[in-house]
Design a protein around this motif. Sequence first.
Motif, mmCIF file in Angstrom:
data_model
loop_
_atom_site.group_PDB
_atom_site.id
_atom_site.type_symbol
_atom_site.label_atom_id
_atom_site.label_comp_id
_atom_site.label_asym_id
_atom_site.label_seq_id
_atom_site.Cartn_x
_atom_site.Cartn_y
_atom_site.Cartn_z
ATOM 1 N N ARG A 34 0.833 -1.206 0.000
ATOM 2 C CA ARG A 34 0.000 0.000 0.000
ATOM 3 C C ARG A 34 0.868 1.257 0.000
ATOM 4 O O ARG A 34 1.774 1.398 0.801
ATOM 5 C CB ARG A 34 -0.939 -0.005 1.203
ATOM 6 N N GLY A 35 0.504 2.178 -0.891
ATOM 7 C CA GLY A 35 1.223 3.438 -0.995
ATOM 8 C C GLY A 35 0.487 4.605 -0.371
ATOM 9 O O GLY A 35 0.979 5.726 -0.373
ATOM 10 N N ARG A 36 -0.719 4.342 0.139
ATOM 11 C CA ARG A 36 -1.551 5.390 0.744
ATOM 12 C C ARG A 36 -2.161 4.889 2.044
ATOM 13 O O ARG A 36 -2.298 3.692 2.260
ATOM 14 C CB ARG A 36 -2.685 5.792 -0.211
ATOM 15 N N GLU A 37 -2.578 5.818 2.865
ATOM 16 C CA GLU A 37 -3.297 5.475 4.097
ATOM 17 C C GLU A 37 -4.732 5.091 3.760
ATOM 18 O O GLU A 37 -5.253 5.573 2.760
ATOM 19 C CB GLU A 37 -3.289 6.664 5.068
ATOM 20 N N PRO A 38 -5.350 4.273 4.540
ATOM 21 C CA PRO A 38 -4.782 3.605 5.708
ATOM 22 C C PRO A 38 -3.918 2.412 5.300
ATOM 23 O O PRO A 38 -4.097 1.857 4.227
ATOM 24 C CB PRO A 38 -6.018 3.145 6.471
ATOM 25 N N GLY A 39 -2.982 2.076 6.144
ATOM 26 C CA GLY A 39 -2.143 0.910 5.899
ATOM 27 C C GLY A 39 -0.950 1.137 5.000
ATOM 28 O O GLY A 39 -0.363 0.173 4.502
ATOM 29 N N ARG A 40 -0.553 2.383 4.796
ATOM 30 C CA ARG A 40 0.605 2.652 3.942
ATOM 31 C C ARG A 40 1.820 1.872 4.449
ATOM 32 O O ARG A 40 2.091 1.827 5.640
ATOM 33 C CB ARG A 40 0.919 4.144 3.937
ATOM 34 N N GLY A 41 2.524 1.237 3.513
ATOM 35 C CA GLY A 41 3.714 0.466 3.862
ATOM 36 C C GLY A 41 3.427 -0.972 4.279
ATOM 37 O O GLY A 41 4.351 -1.700 4.614
#
Length: 156
Positions: A34-41
């Motif tokens: 994932r590159g965006r919130e929620p859960g980026r990274g």
Amino acid sequence: MQCDAGAERQYPRQPVLAVGAAVVRDGKVLLVLRGREPGRGLWSLPGGVVVSGETLRAAVARELREECGIEVAVAETAEVVERMIPDAEGRLQYHYVILDYRARWLRGELTASEEIEDARWVEPDSLNQYRMTRGTADVIRRLLARSRGKVRDLGG
């Protein structure tokens, strides 16, 4: 049909409807970083928000095309997942109801869009090597067990 990732997703008045897909190709499952919130990274199943007037299966196919550059055959619903994520003060920042579908890769080379940092075909036995969003590994395990007609330890 790109979806706007606008502020209505944060601190929503009602849950946001989304879809995801456990895509299988040659026994491997597609994971995206994932590159965006929620859960980026964090690694997750690909997917996104359903657009008004769009069927759920059409949303799955569109999201896979947009995020990963692939075409899929969408099968049955695998899971219904609810994600409620509070902010640092405990207020509800995100609330998603996600319908995860099983899908099969048809064609296309895997490429990551600007929404994701990476995309990979992953052996089920190596799921424990990926830092995933909460519940993702369990959804994948249940899906693969049902699709094979038996429960099997997939490691992690």
